[in-house]
Design a protein around this motif. Sequence first.
Motif, PDB file in Angstrom:
ATOM      1  N   GLU A  18      37.644  -0.839  38.153  1.00 38.73           N
ATOM      2  CA  GLU A  18      38.764  -0.140  37.479  1.00 38.73           C
ATOM      3  C   GLU A  18      40.001  -0.891  37.427  1.00 38.73           C
ATOM      4  OE1 GLU A  18      41.333   3.845  38.525  1.00 38.73           O
ATOM      5  OE2 GLU A  18      39.033   3.759  39.215  1.00 38.73           O
ATOM      6  N   LEU A  19      40.351  -1.742  38.638  1.00 38.87           N
ATOM      7  CA  LEU A  19      41.624  -2.380  38.895  1.00 38.87           C
ATOM      8  C   LEU A  19      41.573  -3.529  37.803  1.00 38.87           C
ATOM      9  CD1 LEU A  19      42.260  -2.266  42.583  1.00 38.87           C
ATOM     10  CD2 LEU A  19      43.511  -1.340  40.940  1.00 38.87           C
ATOM     11  N   SER A  20      40.308  -4.191  37.859  1.00 35.78           N
ATOM     12  CA  SER A  20      40.418  -5.168  36.687  1.00 35.78           C
ATOM     13  C   SER A  20      40.496  -4.874  35.412  1.00 35.78           C
ATOM     14  CB  SER A  20      38.870  -5.813  36.950  1.00 35.78           C
ATOM     15  OG  SER A  20      38.865  -6.888  35.971  1.00 35.78           O
ATOM     16  N   GLY A  21      40.044  -3.694  34.920  1.00 34.00           N
ATOM     17  CA  GLY A  21      40.346  -3.122  33.833  1.00 34.00           C
ATOM     18  C   GLY A  21      42.016  -2.812  33.716  1.00 34.00           C
ATOM     19  N   VAL A  22      42.367  -2.423  34.529  1.00 35.41           N
ATOM     20  CA  VAL A  22      43.941  -1.806  34.652  1.00 35.41           C
ATOM     21  C   VAL A  22      44.646  -3.206  34.504  1.00 35.41           C
ATOM     22  CG1 VAL A  22      46.006  -1.240  35.896  1.00 35.41           C
ATOM     23  CG2 VAL A  22      43.686   0.257  35.990  1.00 35.41           C
ATOM     24  N   LEU A  23      44.366  -4.130  35.192  1.00 34.55           N
ATOM     25  CA  LEU A  23      45.070  -5.498  35.079  1.00 34.55           C
ATOM     26  C   LEU A  23      44.857  -6.232  33.650  1.00 34.55           C
ATOM     27  CD1 LEU A  23      46.552  -7.688  36.652  1.00 34.55           C
ATOM     28  CD2 LEU A  23      44.230  -8.491  37.511  1.00 34.55           C
ATOM     29  N   THR A  24      43.626  -6.056  33.180  1.00 29.83           N
ATOM     30  CA  THR A  24      43.510  -6.434  31.774  1.00 29.83           C
ATOM     31  C   THR A  24      44.361  -5.915  30.964  1.00 29.83           C
ATOM     32  OG1 THR A  24      40.975  -7.056  32.114  1.00 29.83           O
ATOM     33  CG2 THR A  24      41.750  -7.127  29.952  1.00 29.83           C
ATOM     34  N   VAL A  25      44.395  -4.689  30.915  1.00 27.01           N
ATOM     35  CA  VAL A  25      45.444  -3.703  29.845  1.00 27.01           C
ATOM     36  C   VAL A  25      46.902  -4.285  30.223  1.00 27.01           C
ATOM     37  CG1 VAL A  25      46.259  -1.575  29.611  1.00 27.01           C
ATOM     38  CG2 VAL A  25      43.778  -2.088  29.923  1.00 27.01           C
ATOM     39  N   PHE A  26      47.407  -4.448  31.640  1.00 26.71           N
ATOM     40  CA  PHE A  26      48.782  -4.765  32.008  1.00 26.71           C
ATOM     41  C   PHE A  26      48.762  -6.334  31.379  1.00 26.71           C
ATOM     42  CE2 PHE A  26      51.506  -7.025  34.949  1.00 26.71           C
ATOM     43  CZ  PHE A  26      52.536  -6.150  34.857  1.00 26.71           C
TER      44      PHE A  26
END
Length: 106
Positions: free
Chosen positions: A8-16
Amino acid sequence: QFESERAELSGVLTVFRKERKKEFAAREASLRGEMEGVEERVLELSDALAECEEELRDETARAHELELALHDAHAELAESREKIIGIARASVRIGHFSMRTGGGWE
């Protein structure tokens, strides 16, 4: 659970990161546009400066020509004054001669 949070954090980081890349791309495009405008203005000002320098050279040359003409006029005036003084002195001598001989050229 750790893996799901990590994903989930990786996804958030990718979106960011994608959002930041978009922001940076937009800011870069804006700055490039501003830079092009500034470069155009610099070229305009450079052209205007070149024109002013040319006009200054022309005016300086004209001022030099006028200065030479003024010098020539002063020299001519001085020469004319000397001629007038010479004529006046000759006239005085002729007048004295005329008075001593009883007047006239006879």
